[in-house]
Write a protein that holds these residues in place. Structure first.
Motif, PDB file in Angstrom:
ATOM      1  N   ALA A   1       0.435 -68.038  -2.566  1.00 12.57           N
ATOM      2  CA  ALA A   1      -0.063 -67.722  -1.224  1.00 12.57           C
ATOM      3  C   ALA A   1       0.620 -68.577  -0.169  1.00 12.57           C
ATOM      4  O   ALA A   1       0.944 -68.103   0.932  1.00 12.57           O
ATOM      5  CB  ALA A   1      -1.583 -67.919  -1.171  1.00 12.57           C
ATOM      6  N   ALA A   2       0.860 -69.849  -0.489  1.00 13.28           N
ATOM      7  CA  ALA A   2       1.549 -70.733   0.454  1.00 13.28           C
ATOM      8  C   ALA A   2       2.981 -70.288   0.687  1.00 13.28           C
ATOM      9  O   ALA A   2       3.495 -70.368   1.811  1.00 13.28           O
ATOM     10  CB  ALA A   2       1.518 -72.168  -0.074  1.00 13.28           C
ATOM     11  N   LEU A   3       3.629 -69.804  -0.362  1.00 16.65           N
ATOM     12  CA  LEU A   3       4.994 -69.299  -0.224  1.00 16.65           C
ATOM     13  C   LEU A   3       5.031 -68.092   0.706  1.00 16.65           C
ATOM     14  O   LEU A   3       5.908 -67.990   1.575  1.00 16.65           O
ATOM     15  CB  LEU A   3       5.538 -68.928  -1.605  1.00 16.65           C
ATOM     16  N   PHE A   4       4.062 -67.200   0.559  1.00 22.39           N
ATOM     17  CA  PHE A   4       4.013 -66.029   1.426  1.00 22.39           C
ATOM     18  C   PHE A   4       3.655 -66.418   2.863  1.00 22.39           C
ATOM     19  O   PHE A   4       4.240 -65.902   3.825  1.00 22.39           O
ATOM     20  CB  PHE A   4       2.990 -65.032   0.879  1.00 22.39           C
ATOM     21  N   ALA A   5       2.695 -67.337   3.018  1.00 22.68           N
ATOM     22  CA  ALA A   5       2.330 -67.791   4.358  1.00 22.68           C
ATOM     23  C   ALA A   5       3.500 -68.501   5.036  1.00 22.68           C
ATOM     24  O   ALA A   5       3.683 -68.402   6.252  1.00 22.68           O
ATOM     25  CB  ALA A   5       1.114 -68.715   4.281  1.00 22.68           C
ATOM     26  N   LEU A   6       4.296 -69.210   4.241  1.00 20.56           N
ATOM     27  CA  LEU A   6       5.472 -69.883   4.789  1.00 20.56           C
ATOM     28  C   LEU A   6       6.464 -68.876   5.356  1.00 20.56           C
ATOM     29  O   LEU A   6       7.069 -69.109   6.416  1.00 20.56           O
ATOM     30  CB  LEU A   6       6.137 -70.721   3.693  1.00 20.56           C
ATOM     31  N   SER A   7       6.629 -67.739   4.674  1.00 22.49           N
ATOM     32  CA  SER A   7       7.544 -66.711   5.176  1.00 22.49           C
ATOM     33  C   SER A   7       7.030 -66.121   6.483  1.00 22.49           C
ATOM     34  O   SER A   7       7.802 -65.879   7.418  1.00 22.49           O
ATOM     35  CB  SER A   7       7.710 -65.607   4.129  1.00 22.49           C
ATOM     36  N   LEU A   8       5.727 -65.891   6.585  1.00 25.60           N
ATOM     37  CA  LEU A   8       5.156 -65.363   7.821  1.00 25.60           C
ATOM     38  C   LEU A   8       5.215 -66.390   8.942  1.00 25.60           C
ATOM     39  O   LEU A   8       5.370 -66.038  10.116  1.00 25.60           O
ATOM     40  CB  LEU A   8       3.708 -64.934   7.566  1.00 25.60           C
ATOM     41  N   ASN A   9       5.120 -67.663   8.590  1.00 26.98           N
ATOM     42  CA  ASN A   9       5.140 -68.724   9.592  1.00 26.98           C
ATOM     43  C   ASN A   9       6.470 -68.778  10.348  1.00 26.98           C
ATOM     44  O   ASN A   9       6.519 -69.207  11.502  1.00 26.98           O
ATOM     45  CB  ASN A   9       4.871 -70.076   8.916  1.00 26.98           C
ATOM     46  N   LEU A  10       7.555 -68.360   9.711  1.00 27.18           N
ATOM     47  CA  LEU A  10       8.842 -68.321  10.411  1.00 27.18           C
ATOM     48  C   LEU A  10       8.770 -67.405  11.633  1.00 27.18           C
ATOM     49  O   LEU A  10       9.360 -67.700  12.679  1.00 27.18           O
ATOM     50  CB  LEU A  10       9.951 -67.845   9.474  1.00 27.18           C
ATOM     51  N   LEU A  11       8.044 -66.301  11.493  1.00 29.88           N
ATOM     52  CA  LEU A  11       7.882 -65.384  12.619  1.00 29.88           C
ATOM     53  C   LEU A  11       6.833 -65.882  13.604  1.00 29.88           C
ATOM     54  O   LEU A  11       7.078 -65.970  14.806  1.00 29.88           O
ATOM     55  CB  LEU A  11       7.479 -63.989  12.111  1.00 29.88           C
ATOM     56  N   VAL A  12       5.651 -66.205  13.095  1.00 30.90           N
ATOM     57  CA  VAL A  12       4.518 -66.534  13.959  1.00 30.90           C
ATOM     58  C   VAL A  12       4.693 -67.894  14.612  1.00 30.90           C
ATOM     59  O   VAL A  12       4.548 -68.052  15.832  1.00 30.90           O
ATOM     60  CB  VAL A  12       3.202 -66.485  13.162  1.00 30.90           C
ATOM     61  N   GLY A  13       4.999 -68.897  13.806  1.00 27.75           N
ATOM     62  CA  GLY A  13       5.016 -70.258  14.308  1.00 27.75           C
ATOM     63  C   GLY A  13       6.283 -70.654  15.024  1.00 27.75           C
ATOM     64  O   GLY A  13       6.241 -71.382  16.019  1.00 27.75           O
ATOM     65  N   TYR A  14       7.431 -70.191  14.545  1.00 24.16           N
ATOM     66  CA  TYR A  14       8.706 -70.649  15.103  1.00 24.16           C
ATOM     67  C   TYR A  14       9.308 -69.652  16.090  1.00 24.16           C
ATOM     68  O   TYR A  14       9.894 -70.060  17.095  1.00 24.16           O
ATOM     69  CB  TYR A  14       9.693 -70.944  13.975  1.00 24.16           C
ATOM     70  N   ALA A  15       9.185 -68.355  15.796  1.00 28.65           N
ATOM     71  CA  ALA A  15       9.757 -67.351  16.695  1.00 28.65           C
ATOM     72  C   ALA A  15       8.740 -66.794  17.681  1.00 28.65           C
ATOM     73  O   ALA A  15       9.122 -66.090  18.614  1.00 28.65           O
ATOM     74  CB  ALA A  15      10.373 -66.212  15.881  1.00 28.65           C
ATOM     75  N   GLY A  16       7.458 -67.072  17.459  1.00 27.62           N
ATOM     76  CA  GLY A  16       6.431 -66.566  18.364  1.00 27.62           C
ATOM     77  C   GLY A  16       6.219 -65.077  18.266  1.00 27.62           C
ATOM     78  O   GLY A  16       5.814 -64.430  19.234  1.00 27.62           O
ATOM     79  N   LEU A  17       6.450 -64.494  17.074  1.00 26.32           N
ATOM     80  CA  LEU A  17       6.311 -63.044  16.853  1.00 26.32           C
ATOM     81  C   LEU A  17       5.200 -62.812  15.834  1.00 26.32           C
ATOM     82  O   LEU A  17       5.401 -63.030  14.638  1.00 26.32           O
ATOM     83  CB  LEU A  17       7.626 -62.445  16.353  1.00 26.32           C
ATOM     84  N   THR A  18       4.044 -62.406  16.299  1.00 32.66           N
ATOM     85  CA  THR A  18       2.900 -62.206  15.416  1.00 32.66           C
ATOM     86  C   THR A  18       2.990 -60.840  14.752  1.00 32.66           C
ATOM     87  O   THR A  18       3.087 -59.818  15.425  1.00 32.66           O
ATOM     88  CB  THR A  18       1.584 -62.308  16.200  1.00 32.66           C
ATOM     89  N   SER A  19       2.950 -60.835  13.414  1.00 28.48           N
ATOM     90  CA  SER A  19       3.100 -59.604  12.643  1.00 28.48           C
ATOM     91  C   SER A  19       1.843 -59.323  11.843  1.00 28.48           C
ATOM     92  O   SER A  19       1.233 -60.235  11.272  1.00 28.48           O
ATOM     93  CB  SER A  19       4.297 -59.726  11.692  1.00 28.48           C
ATOM     94  N   LEU A  20       1.454 -58.048  11.790  1.00 29.06           N
ATOM     95  CA  LEU A  20       0.319 -57.616  10.963  1.00 29.06           C
ATOM     96  C   LEU A  20       0.771 -56.646   9.874  1.00 29.06           C
ATOM     97  O   LEU A  20      -0.049 -55.919   9.335  1.00 29.06           O
ATOM     98  CB  LEU A  20      -0.757 -56.961  11.830  1.00 29.06           C
ATOM     99  N   GLY A  21       2.052 -56.646   9.561  1.00 24.32           N
ATOM    100  CA  GLY A  21       2.543 -55.773   8.498  1.00 24.32           C
ATOM    101  C   GLY A  21       3.355 -56.521   7.462  1.00 24.32           C
ATOM    102  O   GLY A  21       4.099 -55.911   6.690  1.00 24.32           O
ATOM    103  N   HIS A  22       3.189 -57.844   7.444  1.00 26.47           N
ATOM    104  CA  HIS A  22       4.049 -58.658   6.586  1.00 26.47           C
ATOM    105  C   HIS A  22       3.761 -58.447   5.100  1.00 26.47           C
ATOM    106  O   HIS A  22       4.645 -58.672   4.266  1.00 26.47           O
ATOM    107  CB  HIS A  22       3.885 -60.138   6.940  1.00 26.47           C
ATOM    108  N   ALA A  23       2.553 -58.016   4.760  1.00 22.87           N
ATOM    109  CA  ALA A  23       2.243 -57.778   3.349  1.00 22.87           C
ATOM    110  C   ALA A  23       3.098 -56.665   2.768  1.00 22.87           C
ATOM    111  O   ALA A  23       3.244 -56.559   1.548  1.00 22.87           O
ATOM    112  CB  ALA A  23       0.767 -57.441   3.185  1.00 22.87           C
ATOM    113  N   GLY A  24       3.678 -55.830   3.631  1.00 22.11           N
ATOM    114  CA  GLY A  24       4.547 -54.761   3.139  1.00 22.11           C
ATOM    115  C   GLY A  24       5.732 -55.277   2.359  1.00 22.11           C
ATOM    116  O   GLY A  24       6.161 -54.654   1.375  1.00 22.11           O
ATOM    117  N   TYR A  25       6.275 -56.442   2.759  1.00 21.59           N
ATOM    118  CA  TYR A  25       7.437 -56.992   2.058  1.00 21.59           C
ATOM    119  C   TYR A  25       7.035 -57.526   0.688  1.00 21.59           C
ATOM    120  O   TYR A  25       7.777 -57.373  -0.284  1.00 21.59           O
ATOM    121  CB  TYR A  25       8.087 -58.094   2.893  1.00 21.59           C
ATOM    122  N   LEU A  26       5.874 -58.154   0.627  1.00 18.46           N
ATOM    123  CA  LEU A  26       5.377 -58.626  -0.670  1.00 18.46           C
ATOM    124  C   LEU A  26       5.173 -57.455  -1.618  1.00 18.46           C
ATOM    125  O   LEU A  26       5.616 -57.471  -2.770  1.00 18.46           O
ATOM    126  CB  LEU A  26       4.072 -59.398  -0.472  1.00 18.46           C
TER     127      LEU A  26
END
Length: 328
Positions: free
Chosen positions: A35-60
């Motif tokens: 779960a931390a690995l997946f959250a880390l991938s989403l954090n690149l968008l949300v935390g660093y790029a400022g792009l909030t995504s609600l479809g990230h589970a699609g890649y998993l």
């Protein structure tokens, strides 16, 4: 002190299965790392790029489905199936990035939500390939160097090694000059554009890398579960991962790990003692939003900084009167 704490934490994680705590807690630790690995991938968008995504589970889910289908139907080995899954998911992330990055803010959020729901709908309706509600079962774990990852401890160490590798690469990447440009596109996109940076291209590359890391998390997920269903691509799964990032602290490397540990422990441990554990989860996030809105990790860092600043000041306040008395 900070370096010693990191060394102690690494030793603690590496020795966890040796404590004779039972397979249940070892498997729980593996779930937290995935779960931390997946959250880390989403954090690149949300935390660093400022792009909030609600479809990230699609890649998993896409990565897990491609890998599982190739192994079950074409009898591919784990390594070629994993490489094909990573390639297919990364290409899909590149395509989705071309679509989603045409907008920003709430529009970007809604586009990612729509794209994620498309993948979920395909997985749910294309039963001849995905198994529909029944999913794909009968999958196996890889055996690198002849090691049987069916053993809980060996799989935990394998997951820890993958997580440490990805976390280290992400840490180097976000602290590199390119990582600085990513944060620049979040804070001052117009100024970055005026300075000659291609803001769209920087965001697109970040989007692709985030999708690739999500694909790695998908492989670890399907290896652990040995099963994949449309639920893994659902909106609920994306929202859960987003909560992990926000609760732990977006834009930090430790935040997604702390958030993942919090959510997984509440789901698996608290639910054994509290029937309405989802309500408890809601209260926990409400507390975080009200008292540490920046997340647990940034909140603790700020509290520690205040304590360090207050310490010398208090010492000086007790010493100064003594010096004045002696001088008089």
């Amino acid at each position: 002190m900070k370096r010693l704490l990191w060394i102690a934490l690494a030793a603690l994680l590496a020795s966890l299965p040796l404590w004779q705590i039972g397979d249940y807690y070892v498997n729980l630790a593996s779930q937290i790392l995935i779960a931390a690995l997946f959250a880390l991938s989403l954090n690149l968008l949300v935390g660093y790029a400022g792009l909030t995504s609600l479809g990230h589970a699609g890649y998993l889910g896409l990565s897990a489905y491609v890998s599982g289908w190739l192994m079950l139907n074409l009898q591919w080995g784990h390594l070629p199936a994993a490489l094909a899954a990573l390639a297919a998911t990364t290409l899909m992330a590149a395509l989705f990035g071309l679509i989603a990055l045409r907008a920003s803010g709430l529009s970007f959020l809604m586009i990612t939500l729509a794209l994620g729901q498309i993948l979920w709908g395909v997985a749910y309706r294309w039963a001849s390939v995905t198994g529909g509600d029944n999913g794909l079962s009968g999958l196996t774990r890889p055996s690198p160097f002849g090691l049987d990852l069916g053993d809980a401890s060996l799989f935990y160490w394998f997951t820890l090694a993958v997580f440490a590798l990805i976390w280290g690469v992400a840490a180097v990447w976000v602290r590199s000059p390119f990582g600085a440009t990513i944060r620049g596109t979040k804070d001052q996109p117009r100024r970055m554009s005026a300075l000659g940076y291609n803001v769209w291209l920087i965001r697109w590359i970040t989007f692709i890398v985030s999708g690739f890391l999500g694909a790695v998390a998908g492989l670890m997920y399907v290896y652990y579960q040995q099963f994949i269903s449309p639920h893994s691509l659902s909106l609920a799964n994306s929202a859960e991962m987003l909560l992990m990032v926000i609760a732990g602290g977006a834009g930090t490397l430790a935040g997604p790990v702390v958030g993942a540990a919090l959510v997984v422990l509440l789901k698996n441990v608290a639910s054994a003692y509290v029937d309405r554990w989802i309500m408890l989860l809601g209260f926990v996030f409400l507390f975080i939003v009200l008292f540490v809105p920046s997340g647990i990790v940034p909140g603790l860092a700020k509290a520690w900084a205040r304590l360090r600043r207050a310490g010398p000041a208090e010492g000086a306040s007790t010493i100064e009167p003594k010096l004045a008395k002696e001088a008089s």
